[in-house]
Write a protein that holds these residues in place. Structure first.
Motif, PDB file in Angstrom:
ATOM      1  N   ILE A 267      29.938   1.626  -8.363  1.00 32.54           N
ATOM      2  CA  ILE A 267      28.627   1.994  -7.825  1.00 32.54           C
ATOM      3  C   ILE A 267      28.253   1.001  -6.730  1.00 32.54           C
ATOM      4  N   GLN A 268      27.905   1.545  -5.560  1.00 37.56           N
ATOM      5  CA  GLN A 268      27.384   0.699  -4.487  1.00 37.56           C
ATOM      6  C   GLN A 268      25.866   0.830  -4.481  1.00 37.56           C
ATOM      7  N   ALA A 269      25.204  -0.298  -4.609  1.00 36.95           N
ATOM      8  CA  ALA A 269      23.741  -0.321  -4.596  1.00 36.95           C
ATOM      9  C   ALA A 269      23.274  -1.068  -3.356  1.00 36.95           C
ATOM     10  N   ILE A 270      22.466  -0.400  -2.540  1.00 36.87           N
ATOM     11  CA  ILE A 270      21.866  -1.034  -1.358  1.00 36.87           C
ATOM     12  C   ILE A 270      20.398  -1.275  -1.676  1.00 36.87           C
ATOM     13  N   VAL A 271      19.993  -2.536  -1.612  1.00 29.39           N
ATOM     14  CA  VAL A 271      18.625  -2.923  -1.954  1.00 29.39           C
ATOM     15  C   VAL A 271      17.933  -3.443  -0.698  1.00 29.39           C
ATOM     16  N   ARG A 272      16.850  -2.804  -0.351  1.00 30.66           N
ATOM     17  CA  ARG A 272      16.086  -3.204   0.840  1.00 30.66           C
ATOM     18  C   ARG A 272      14.711  -3.693   0.402  1.00 30.66           C
ATOM     19  N   ASP A 273      14.341  -4.876   0.866  1.00 31.89           N
ATOM     20  CA  ASP A 273      13.025  -5.437   0.563  1.00 31.89           C
ATOM     21  C   ASP A 273      11.978  -4.680   1.379  1.00 31.89           C
ATOM     22  N   VAL A 274      11.106  -3.928   0.684  1.00 36.99           N
ATOM     23  CA  VAL A 274      10.080  -3.137   1.378  1.00 36.99           C
ATOM     24  C   VAL A 274       8.690  -3.678   1.049  1.00 36.99           C
ATOM     25  N   SER A 275       8.625  -4.958   0.698  1.00 42.22           N
ATOM     26  CA  SER A 275       7.335  -5.550   0.336  1.00 42.22           C
ATOM     27  C   SER A 275       6.341  -5.442   1.489  1.00 42.22           C
ATOM     28  N   GLU A 276       6.814  -5.744   2.718  1.00 41.62           N
ATOM     29  CA  GLU A 276       5.914  -5.667   3.870  1.00 41.62           C
ATOM     30  C   GLU A 276       5.460  -4.231   4.097  1.00 41.62           C
ATOM     31  N   ARG A 277       6.401  -3.282   3.944  1.00 41.74           N
ATOM     32  CA  ARG A 277       6.035  -1.877   4.131  1.00 41.74           C
ATOM     33  C   ARG A 277       5.040  -1.440   3.073  1.00 41.74           C
ATOM     34  N   LYS A 278       5.279  -1.877   1.815  1.00 40.79           N
ATOM     35  CA  LYS A 278       4.361  -1.528   0.741  1.00 40.79           C
ATOM     36  C   LYS A 278       2.976  -2.114   0.981  1.00 40.79           C
ATOM     37  N   GLU A 279       2.972  -3.378   1.471  1.00 39.42           N
ATOM     38  CA  GLU A 279       1.679  -4.004   1.760  1.00 39.42           C
ATOM     39  C   GLU A 279       0.938  -3.241   2.852  1.00 39.42           C
ATOM     40  N   LEU A 280       1.715  -2.817   3.876  1.00 42.82           N
ATOM     41  CA  LEU A 280       1.106  -2.042   4.961  1.00 42.82           C
ATOM     42  C   LEU A 280       0.600  -0.702   4.436  1.00 42.82           C
ATOM     43  N   GLU A 281       1.430  -0.030   3.623  1.00 39.94           N
ATOM     44  CA  GLU A 281       1.006   1.245   3.044  1.00 39.94           C
ATOM     45  C   GLU A 281      -0.246   1.048   2.203  1.00 39.94           C
ATOM     46  N   GLN A 282      -0.265  -0.071   1.465  1.00 39.34           N
ATOM     47  CA  GLN A 282      -1.419  -0.352   0.623  1.00 39.34           C
ATOM     48  C   GLN A 282      -2.672  -0.565   1.469  1.00 39.34           C
ATOM     49  N   LYS A 283      -2.492  -1.311   2.563  1.00 40.36           N
ATOM     50  CA  LYS A 283      -3.636  -1.539   3.452  1.00 40.36           C
ATOM     51  C   LYS A 283      -4.133  -0.233   4.041  1.00 40.36           C
ATOM     52  N   ILE A 284      -3.169   0.611   4.447  1.00 39.22           N
ATOM     53  CA  ILE A 284      -3.557   1.907   5.013  1.00 39.22           C
ATOM     54  C   ILE A 284      -4.273   2.748   3.966  1.00 39.22           C
ATOM     55  N   PHE A 285      -3.700   2.771   2.734  1.00 36.76           N
ATOM     56  CA  PHE A 285      -4.311   3.551   1.656  1.00 36.76           C
ATOM     57  C   PHE A 285      -5.709   3.030   1.342  1.00 36.76           C
ATOM     58  N   ASN A 286      -5.844   1.682   1.297  1.00 39.75           N
ATOM     59  CA  ASN A 286      -7.157   1.095   1.014  1.00 39.75           C
ATOM     60  C   ASN A 286      -8.154   1.434   2.123  1.00 39.75           C
ATOM     61  N   ALA A 287      -7.638   1.366   3.370  1.00 34.54           N
ATOM     62  CA  ALA A 287      -8.515   1.673   4.497  1.00 34.54           C
ATOM     63  C   ALA A 287      -8.964   3.129   4.448  1.00 34.54           C
ATOM     64  N   VAL A 288      -8.005   4.014   4.158  1.00 38.06           N
ATOM     65  CA  VAL A 288      -8.351   5.439   4.072  1.00 38.06           C
ATOM     66  C   VAL A 288      -9.331   5.675   2.939  1.00 38.06           C
ATOM     67  N   THR A 289      -9.054   5.028   1.783  1.00 38.45           N
ATOM     68  CA  THR A 289      -9.942   5.198   0.630  1.00 38.45           C
ATOM     69  C   THR A 289     -11.334   4.670   0.931  1.00 38.45           C
ATOM     70  N   GLU A 290     -11.330   3.481   1.579  1.00 43.18           N
ATOM     71  CA  GLU A 290     -12.630   2.881   1.920  1.00 43.18           C
ATOM     72  C   GLU A 290     -13.389   3.756   2.903  1.00 43.18           C
ATOM     73  N   ALA A 291     -12.661   4.263   3.915  1.00 42.98           N
ATOM     74  CA  ALA A 291     -13.308   5.137   4.904  1.00 42.98           C
ATOM     75  C   ALA A 291     -13.802   6.415   4.242  1.00 42.98           C
ATOM     76  N   GLU A 292     -12.975   6.930   3.312  1.00 46.40           N
ATOM     77  CA  GLU A 292     -13.347   8.152   2.583  1.00 46.40           C
ATOM     78  C   GLU A 292     -14.606   7.928   1.778  1.00 46.40           C
ATOM     79  N   GLU A 293     -14.677   6.783   1.083  1.00 45.13           N
ATOM     80  CA  GLU A 293     -15.854   6.480   0.272  1.00 45.13           C
ATOM     81  C   GLU A 293     -17.086   6.279   1.142  1.00 45.13           C
TER      82      GLU A 293
END
Length: 721
Positions: free
Chosen positions: A493-519
């Motif tokens: 089995i070949q496993a490729i692991v990519r660190d997406v912490s920065e992407r997740k943080e960005l997605e989280q910020k976007i989600f929080n911003a959208v949620t905040e704007a929505e509220e």
């Protein structure tokens, strides 16, 4: 009892006899337990007399120098002499040398004085027999080896005397002839042959006795009267006995006959073989070859027959290999060959074999030649691809693992950088050991990892999000890709692991911003509706109530009633819409009040039990809003899809953890939907995104027969006033 004078005379005679010899002298005073020795005995053991305390030793001191087992045997022998069962006392014993090894000594003597029929004095000699013992040991080992070889020899062996009388046989001759030992020993060797054969081809005792080794092929007659072909090798031994070796050559004879009968077949194979075949003599000159060899070399048969390979071939390693085949029998060559008789370079694999005659002498050689140019070029291309892959593997910006089953067997440098560990710390362990105990969905990392691995081994390549931990236990978000390939009949089995912490943080910020704007937008709309439309409708209601009722009373009364109903309904609808957009109670009084209001309104539709230990505690706005929206979504799912009759909502705060447990007795959610969490109209995708936005831990419990349950836990502090 001997007289003293006679004893002295005998002692003097003994002393004279031993002068100049290598014998040591001992004189044992049995009555006083003293042993007198001379310097020759001391020298045998590497000592001087002074080093061992002089020429007279206490018996116990002398005893300590001897091997214990030998001493017991020596005393037993001496006692037999004292009992007059032997004329002379003689025994061999080992004494400890100064350097630590044992010296073999032969003691001889006799009792010289008696008193009251008891021995009181014995006299004798010591002789170093270490070399004699060593020779005896070698002789025994030699005899043992000879016996072993004789009995275990693959060839049948007969030993005879005079005119062929058999006196010794080995096991192999018994198996070969079918006779037992008693039947052969004492018989004449002629019993193994037909009489006519012996008349026409007699046994040559005359040549054997002259010292010649006579080798003949004969047929012997077994006990069951069947015949077997043997090679009989007869020679005379050093002691005058004759030895005959019988080797079963019946298989060889059959092979020779088969070879003769299949000569034509061989020629066909030779000329139509898919391999090049070349014959050559001991001088390296080609004597024959097949057409395929001609094609490989790119020449003609006329040019190749008589070609002197030793002189003409310029590749020294190839020439050396050919010579080795006619000297040692087997050799192998693999490499490029540039044809002398044609302008052609070919990558060849050649097996050389020496051909032997009946005397086991190599008389010529044969070569089996295979053109593997295409294969070699493919190997070169494969090597280049492997190098390219290795370069990509080592320089990749993602961590790359190789796993066998669930164990890491290799990884690239990026892996060590990402997980902050050494190769020794990661190779040989399982992926779930670099994961927290639970994943965000509440499932154990080990259980979920094994599920993904087994799915990959079935041939299903998949990509999924995962929480990993570094060697220092730091967590990070990763995107994992699993693919399977075969390597040396093993599934890897070949496993490729990519660190997406920065992407997740960005997605989280976007989600929080959208949620905040929505509220914020919900609050704005709620405020506008409440502040603008509400007062307007209230005023309208007041104005209508003040309408003059004097004229057409019935008509006005009817109109008033209708308008009041419509206005009341409008105010209720506006309030509900306002609460849906941004619940007034949530912002003003907190999570408990808002949820209590929602649940009270829903009790008219379904039985709901609400349990909480919250009083007036307030939490960050994002937490309260997320919990409120999740419960609203869950209520909506239950009412629309579950066909449930009962809902239990439990919201409690303890030890800095806000825990929500929501459960119903409906039809539950399928395992497939829980695994994928795809947005399929049931709200789970939205719910999990909201949970991830606040970094909560959650777990779904579902049984399509027993209902649905969600547990959500978030570590949070209460807001201070």
């Amino acid at each position: 009892m001997m007289k003293t004078k006679e004893l002295k005379e005998r002692e003097e005679q003994l002393q004279m006899a031993l002068i100049g010899s290598s014998h040591g002298i001992w004189d044992w005073d049995l009555e006083n337990k003293l042993v007198k020795i001379n310097d020759l005995y001391a020298n045998m053991l590497g000592y001087t007399l002074e080093e061992i305390g002089g020429s007279i030793l206490n018996f116990e001191v002398w005893k300590e120098m001897l091997h214990k087992g030998d001493f017991k045997r020596m005393i037993k022998t001496f006692c037999e002499h004292v009992e007059k069962r032997t004329d002379l006392y003689e025994s061999d014993f080992r004494a400890k040398h100064k350097k630590g090894h044992w010296v073999w000594v032969r003691v001889r003597g006799s009792v010289m004085e008696w008193e009251n029929n008891k021995p009181i004095r014995a006299l004798g000699t010591h002789l170093d027999i270490s070399k004699e013992k060593e020779n005896e040991k070698k002789i025994k080992e030699s005899e043992k080896q000879f016996t072993t070889l004789f009995e275990q020899a693959a060839d049948g062996i007969l030993v005879g005397i005079k005119g062929g009388e058999i006196i010794e046989v080995n096991e192999s001759i018994l198996k070969l002839t079918g006779y037992n030992k008693a039947e052969l020993i004492g018989s004449n060797i002629g019993m193994l042959f037909e009489k006519e054969t012996l008349v026409n081809n007699p046994l040559r005792y005359d040549l054997v006795k002259k010292g010649d080794t006579v080798i003949r092929e004969r047929n012997i007659v077994k006990k069951d009267m069947t015949k077997v072909s043997v090679e009989m090798n007869t020679k005379i031994l050093g002691d005058g006995r004759m030895q005959a070796l019988f080797r079963d050559i019946s298989k060889r004879k059959k092979a020779e006959n088969a070879l003769k009968n299949s000569e034509e077949k061989y020629r066909n194979i030779f000329h139509h073989s898919p391999l090049g075949i070349v014959h050559y003599n001991k001088d390296g000159v080609i004597t024959d070859c097949n057409e395929y060899f001609v094609n490989i070399i790119g020449s003609s048969r006329d040019q190749l027959i008589g070609f002197d390979m030793y002189k003409e071939i310029k590749d020294y390693s190839l020439v050396k290999t050919i010579k080795q085949s006619v000297s040692k029998g087997d050799s192998y060559f693999e490499g490029w060959y540039s044809s002398i008789t044609a302008n052609k370079a070919t990558f060849l694999r050649i097996f050389f074999k020496g051909i032997i005659n009946e005397k086991n002498e190599i008389i010529s050689g044969v070569g089996l030649i295979e053109d593997i140019t295409d294969k070699k070029q493919a190997e070169v291309a494969l090597k280049e691809n492997e190098n390219k892959y290795k370069m990509l593997y080592e320089t990749a910006n993602d961590a790359i693992f190789l796993m066998e089953k669930e164990i890491f067997i290799d990884c690239n440098e990026k892996t060590l950088e990402l997980f902050k560990c050494t190769r020794e710390q990661i190779i040989g362990v399982a992926p779930y050991q670099f994961s927290p105990e639970y994943q965000p969905d509440g499932r154990k990392s080990k259980e979920k990892a094994m599920e993904k691995i087994h799915d990959a081994l079935k041939g299903n390549s998949n990509i999924f999000d995962w929480i990993h931990i570094k060697y220092d236990k730091t967590e990070f978000y990763a995107e994992v890709s699993l693919t399977v390939f075969e390597l040396q009949n093993r599934k890897i089995i070949q496993a490729i692991v990519r660190d997406v912490s920065e992407r997740k943080e960005l997605e989280q910020k976007i989600f929080n911003a959208v949620t905040e704007a929505e509220e914020k937008e919900r609050q704005r709309l709620s405020s506008d509706i409440h502040d603008e439309i509400g007062p307007l409708l209230s005023s309208l209601k007041m104005y209508i109530e003040s309408i003059d009722e004097k004229n057409d009373l019935e008509k006005q009364k009817y109109l008033k009633t209708k308008l009041q109903g419509l206005i009341k309904e409008s105010i209720t609808n506006v309030r509900e819409v306002s609460n849906a957009l941004s619940p007034y109670l949530l912002g003003t009084y907190g999570l408990k009040a808002a949820l209590k209001s929602v649940i009270e309104n829903s009790k008219e539709i379904i039985n709901i039990i609400f349990e909480t230990n919250l009083l007036k505690e307030r939490f960050p706005k994002s937490i309260e809003t997320t919990y409120y929206r999740i419960i609203k979504e869950l209520l909506n799912n239950t009412l629309k899809h579950a066909n449930a009759t009962k809902i239990i909502v439990s919201l409690n705060y303890s030890q800095n953890k806000l825990t929500l447990v929501y459960e119903d007795d409906g039809k539950g959610i399928s395992e497939e939907d829980l695994k994928t969490l795809e947005p399929k109209g049931i709200g789970l995708y939205s719910i999990t995104n909201r949970i991830l936005s606040i970094k909560g831990n959650y777990k779904f419990f579902t049984d399509q027969k027993k209902g649905f349950k969600l547990q959500l836990v978030k570590e949070i502090d209460i807001l201070k006033d």
